[in-house]
Write an enzyme that holds these catalytic residues in place. Structure first.
Site, PDB file in Angstrom:
ATOM      1  N   HIS A 145       0.299 119.155  75.371  1.00  0.00           N
ATOM      2  CA  HIS A 145       1.347 119.317  76.388  1.00  0.00           C
ATOM      3  C   HIS A 145       0.908 118.677  77.696  1.00  0.00           C
ATOM      4  CE1 HIS A 145       4.397 122.307  74.804  1.00  0.00           C
ATOM      5  NE2 HIS A 145       3.645 121.978  73.776  1.00  0.00           N
ATOM      6  N   TYR A 200       7.633 128.775  82.986  1.00  0.00           N
ATOM      7  CA  TYR A 200       7.236 129.950  83.768  1.00  0.00           C
ATOM      8  C   TYR A 200       8.401 130.242  84.710  1.00  0.00           C
ATOM      9  CZ  TYR A 200       2.377 129.487  82.171  1.00  0.00           C
ATOM     10  OH  TYR A 200       1.230 129.427  81.406  1.00  0.00           O
ATOM     11  N   PRO A 206      -2.808 137.612  81.959  1.00  0.00           N
ATOM     12  CA  PRO A 206      -2.586 136.419  81.126  1.00  0.00           C
ATOM     13  C   PRO A 206      -1.880 135.255  81.821  1.00  0.00           C
ATOM     14  CG  PRO A 206      -1.117 138.203  80.465  1.00  0.00           C
ATOM     15  CD  PRO A 206      -2.079 138.782  81.450  1.00  0.00           C
ATOM     16  N   LYS A 214      -5.916 131.916  81.052  1.00  0.00           N
ATOM     17  CA  LYS A 214      -7.335 131.629  81.300  1.00  0.00           C
ATOM     18  C   LYS A 214      -8.309 132.387  80.402  1.00  0.00           C
ATOM     19  CE  LYS A 214      -6.952 128.490  84.063  1.00  0.00           C
ATOM     20  NZ  LYS A 214      -6.887 127.345  83.214  1.00  0.00           N
ATOM     21  N   TYR A 232      -4.889 124.962  86.200  1.00  0.00           N
ATOM     22  CA  TYR A 232      -4.248 125.279  84.915  1.00  0.00           C
ATOM     23  C   TYR A 232      -4.906 124.508  83.773  1.00  0.00           C
ATOM     24  CZ  TYR A 232      -0.449 126.463  81.690  1.00  0.00           C
ATOM     25  OH  TYR A 232       0.282 126.950  80.634  1.00  0.00           O
TER      26      TYR A 232
HETATM   27  P1  FAD Z   1     -12.571 139.188  71.887  1.00  0.00           P
HETATM   28  O1  FAD Z   1     -11.618 138.204  71.350  1.00  0.00           O
HETATM   29  O2  FAD Z   1     -12.062 140.515  72.307  1.00  0.00           O
HETATM   30  O3  FAD Z   1     -13.693 139.387  70.777  1.00  0.00           O
HETATM   31  C1  FAD Z   1     -14.617 140.448  70.803  1.00  0.00           C
HETATM   32  C2  FAD Z   1     -15.003 140.798  69.379  1.00  0.00           C
HETATM   33  O4  FAD Z   1     -15.986 141.829  69.395  1.00  0.00           O
HETATM   34  C3  FAD Z   1     -13.821 141.335  68.588  1.00  0.00           C
HETATM   35  O5  FAD Z   1     -13.714 140.652  67.361  1.00  0.00           O
HETATM   36  C4  FAD Z   1     -14.147 142.806  68.428  1.00  0.00           C
HETATM   37  O6  FAD Z   1     -13.586 143.351  67.243  1.00  0.00           O
HETATM   38  C5  FAD Z   1     -15.650 142.783  68.413  1.00  0.00           C
HETATM   39  N1  FAD Z   1     -16.275 144.061  68.760  1.00  0.00           N
HETATM   40  C6  FAD Z   1     -15.876 144.970  69.679  1.00  0.00           C
HETATM   41  N2  FAD Z   1     -16.673 146.033  69.674  1.00  0.00           N
HETATM   42  C7  FAD Z   1     -17.645 145.785  68.745  1.00  0.00           C
HETATM   43  C8  FAD Z   1     -18.754 146.522  68.265  1.00  0.00           C
HETATM   44  N3  FAD Z   1     -19.030 147.749  68.733  1.00  0.00           N
HETATM   45  N4  FAD Z   1     -19.517 145.985  67.294  1.00  0.00           N
HETATM   46  C9  FAD Z   1     -19.229 144.751  66.788  1.00  0.00           C
HETATM   47  N5  FAD Z   1     -18.176 144.019  67.191  1.00  0.00           N
HETATM   48  C10 FAD Z   1     -17.392 144.528  68.163  1.00  0.00           C
HETATM   49  N6  FAD Z   1      -5.458 135.335  77.028  1.00  0.00           N
HETATM   50  C11 FAD Z   1      -4.695 134.325  77.377  1.00  0.00           C
HETATM   51  O7  FAD Z   1      -5.213 133.391  77.978  1.00  0.00           O
HETATM   52  N7  FAD Z   1      -3.354 134.300  77.041  1.00  0.00           N
HETATM   53  C12 FAD Z   1      -2.771 135.308  76.324  1.00  0.00           C
HETATM   54  O8  FAD Z   1      -1.595 135.264  76.014  1.00  0.00           O
HETATM   55  C13 FAD Z   1      -3.561 136.391  75.949  1.00  0.00           C
HETATM   56  N8  FAD Z   1      -3.030 137.412  75.245  1.00  0.00           N
HETATM   57  C14 FAD Z   1      -3.833 138.456  74.932  1.00  0.00           C
HETATM   58  C15 FAD Z   1      -3.308 139.547  74.234  1.00  0.00           C
HETATM   59  C16 FAD Z   1      -4.099 140.660  73.931  1.00  0.00           C
HETATM   60  C17 FAD Z   1      -3.500 141.828  73.191  1.00  0.00           C
HETATM   61  C18 FAD Z   1      -5.449 140.671  74.347  1.00  0.00           C
HETATM   62  C19 FAD Z   1      -6.339 141.866  74.059  1.00  0.00           C
HETATM   63  C20 FAD Z   1      -5.972 139.576  75.021  1.00  0.00           C
HETATM   64  C21 FAD Z   1      -5.188 138.478  75.316  1.00  0.00           C
HETATM   65  N9  FAD Z   1      -5.703 137.375  75.994  1.00  0.00           N
HETATM   66  C22 FAD Z   1      -4.916 136.356  76.330  1.00  0.00           C
HETATM   67  C23 FAD Z   1      -7.090 137.277  76.356  1.00  0.00           C
HETATM   68  C24 FAD Z   1      -7.887 136.496  75.316  1.00  0.00           C
HETATM   69  O9  FAD Z   1      -7.375 136.752  74.046  1.00  0.00           O
HETATM   70  C25 FAD Z   1      -9.325 136.909  75.456  1.00  0.00           C
HETATM   71  O10 FAD Z   1      -9.763 136.497  76.736  1.00  0.00           O
HETATM   72  C26 FAD Z   1     -10.251 136.356  74.372  1.00  0.00           C
HETATM   73  O11 FAD Z   1      -9.973 136.979  73.143  1.00  0.00           O
HETATM   74  C27 FAD Z   1     -11.710 136.565  74.746  1.00  0.00           C
HETATM   75  O12 FAD Z   1     -12.536 136.282  73.662  1.00  0.00           O
HETATM   76  P2  FAD Z   1     -13.860 137.108  73.409  1.00  0.00           P
HETATM   77  O13 FAD Z   1     -14.483 136.518  72.186  1.00  0.00           O
HETATM   78  O14 FAD Z   1     -14.635 137.197  74.658  1.00  0.00           O
HETATM   79  O15 FAD Z   1     -13.379 138.606  73.125  1.00  0.00           O
HETATM   80  C1  DHB Z   2       0.620 131.861  76.478  1.00  0.00           C
HETATM   81  C2  DHB Z   2       0.038 132.860  77.156  1.00  0.00           C
HETATM   82  C3  DHB Z   2      -0.157 132.746  78.514  1.00  0.00           C
HETATM   83  O1  DHB Z   2      -0.757 133.716  79.180  1.00  0.00           O
HETATM   84  C4  DHB Z   2       0.248 131.642  79.204  1.00  0.00           C
HETATM   85  O2  DHB Z   2       0.069 131.578  80.542  1.00  0.00           O
HETATM   86  C5  DHB Z   2       0.812 130.601  78.524  1.00  0.00           C
HETATM   87  C6  DHB Z   2       1.000 130.729  77.145  1.00  0.00           C
HETATM   88  C7  DHB Z   2       0.842 131.955  75.023  1.00  0.00           C
HETATM   89  O3  DHB Z   2       0.510 132.998  74.442  1.00  0.00           O
HETATM   90  O4  DHB Z   2       1.354 131.013  74.419  1.00  0.00           O
END
Ligand code: FAD
Ligand code: DHB
Length: 391
Positions: free
Chosen positions: A72, A203, A294, A298, A384
């Site tokens: 995009h 947005y 969100p 980021k 962004y």
């Molecule tokens: P996570 O993806 O949370 O991974 C952590 C892992 O550790 C998981 O698999 C978990 O199961 C595991 N874990 C936890 N506790 C333990 C334990 N005790 N022992 C072993 N393993 C464990 N960001 C955006 O930019 N846009 C979005 O639209 C967006 N939507 C989101 C929606 C939701 C519901 C959530 C929760 C987050 C969203 N985010 C979004 C944020 C983004 O998904 C996270 O920033 C990203 O997943 C971070 O990755 P991570 O690997 O640090 O953490």
């Molecule tokens: C999506 C999520 C976001 O937070 C955003 O700023 C743009 C896109 C998405 O889930 O596609």
């Protein structure tokens, strides 16, 4: 069991760290408390910055992304009567990619299971121990219920916001600090089998609240509505959701495309930063150390930036026995964390309505500024699409 780097959590941060380390000849073991099916089905982020795409490609997990991801070159910013396009290549020479976090996770798991380092699902009772010494270990119970000890040189806490690692870091670090802001709104997110009715993400500011039009593929739309955090998903019928979206995205000559909703949920919104991101031989990365709201997409990109830095720092420590990069890891990572925390807060504050008309006028003024000044637009575009990774 023994490994060089014990990694807690198989989200994008933990899986990518393991991959980057193995490309440097450093072994690791990843411990995940959920099942593979659960981890691969979680619907989360969808927008990848340029540096994230480059990092995944360099790590050898970019083939499907390049084939199926959608590049995009901008976003639409909307407020009543206006839909304005920001052209990212023109403003800052970079683009972003639409490719779901779910797909990134599947690609990383597939690569790991095809001859990569061990990845253990459904472990429990995970506890990092002795992180202040040179021989830390992780105690856990494996999927068969057998207690295990993983001896390590270093531990990476990539266990997300609810994992055990952050508390261990905070408990042993003088001057440990947390900053937190909970926002008075939430996002109601849906996935729908509907061809996106837009080329770029929209947005949209609207007096009823913010709305975001995103997508996952040419046939799947991902849409969000600002709602009150106290709302219950049961009170939002599919018709009510589509009506809310149609109202907030309304523009003369344009129509939303609807289709069966396959997933819907309400996400709370908060900013959270925990410092430092290291205690002794335990290093935090991703959501384990910080959360952004969100708006601006980021969260996932910041997790990738953290582990890119951490992989380099750990490689230097474990191969060359030099501590310089692990010693600066926390400060370097936190500088980017705060930049992204500011940008996410700023986007959130500009686009979500509170019912206060003074705030609304300030928001509209800011939106008009971004849509009319190249300088203001460039500031948004640079943040962004993702600033370069320091170090
Ligand atoms: P996570 O993806 O949370 O991974 C952590 C892992 O550790 C998981 O698999 C978990 O199961 C595991 N874990 C936890 N506790 C333990 C334990 N005790 N022992 C072993 N393993 C464990 N960001 C955006 O930019 N846009 C979005 O639209 C967006 N939507 C989101 C929606 C939701 C519901 C959530 C929760 C987050 C969203 N985010 C979004 C944020 C983004 O998904 C996270 O920033 C990203 O997943 C971070 O990755 P991570 O690997 O640090 O953490
Ligand atoms: C999506 C999520 C976001 O937070 C955003 O700023 C743009 C896109 C998405 O889930 O596609």
């Amino acid at each position: 069991m023994r490994t060089q780097v014990g990694i807690i959590g198989a989200g994008p941060a933990g899986l990518l760290l393991s991959r980057l380390l193995s490309l440097q000849g450093i072994d690791s073991v990843v411990l995940e408390n959920r099942s593979r099916d659960y981890v691969e089905a979680r619907i989360r982020a969808g927008i990848l910055e340029q540096h994230t795409v480059d990092t995944l490609t360099a790590a050898g997990v970019g083939d499907r992304l390049r084939r199926e991801g959608l590049e995009h070159s901008g976003i639409h910013l909307q407020y009543p009567g206006t839909r304005h396009t920001l052209d990212f290549p023109e403003l800052c020479g970079r683009t972003v990619w639409v490719y779901g976090q779910t797909e990134v996770t599947k690609d990383l798991i597939a690569a790991q299971l095809a001859g990569g380092p061990p990845l253990l699902f459904e472990v429990s009772d995970v506890v990092p121990e002795d992180v202040d010494g040179d021989s830390p270990r992780i105690r856990f119970t494996d999927a068969d219920g057998t207690p295990q000890v993983l001896e390590c040189d270093v531990i990476a806490g990539t266990d997300g916001f609810h994992g055990p690692s952050r508390a261990v870091v905070a408990a042993g670090s003088a001057g440990a600090q947390v900053w937190e802001r909970t926002y008075p709104y939430a996002w109601l997110g849906i996935l729908a089998d509907a061809a996106p009715a837009t080329d770029e993400l929209i947005y949209a500011w609207h007096p009823d609240g913010f709305a975001l039009y995103s997508m996952r593929s040419p046939t799947v739309s991902r849409l969000y509505l600002q709602v009150d955090p106290a709302e219950r998903i049961e009170d939002w019928s599919d018709d009510r959701i589509w009506e809310g979206l149609a109202t907030r995205f309304a523009l003369d000559g344009w129509e939303i495309s609807t289709g069966p909703i396959t997933e819907k949920s309400i996400l709370p919104m908060r900013s959270f930063v925990s410092a430092p991101m290291r205690r002794g031989r335990l290093f935090l990365a991703g959501d384990a150390a910080h959360i952004v709201p969100p708006t601006g997409a980021k969260g996932l990109n910041l997790a990738v930036a953290d582990v890119t830095l951490l992989a380099t720092a750990l490689t230097r420590l474990l191969k060359e026995k030099e501590t310089d990069l692990v010693d600066t890891y926390s400060d370097t990572a936190l500088r980017r964390v705060w930049r992204c925390t500011h940008f996410s807060w700023w986007m959130t504050s500009m686009l979500h309505t509170s019912g206060d008309d003074f705030d609304a006028q300030l928001q509209l003024s800011q939106l008009r500024r971004v849509c009319s000044s190249e300088t203001a637009a460039r500031e948004l575009a640079e943040n962004y699409t993702g600033l370069p990774i320091e170090g």
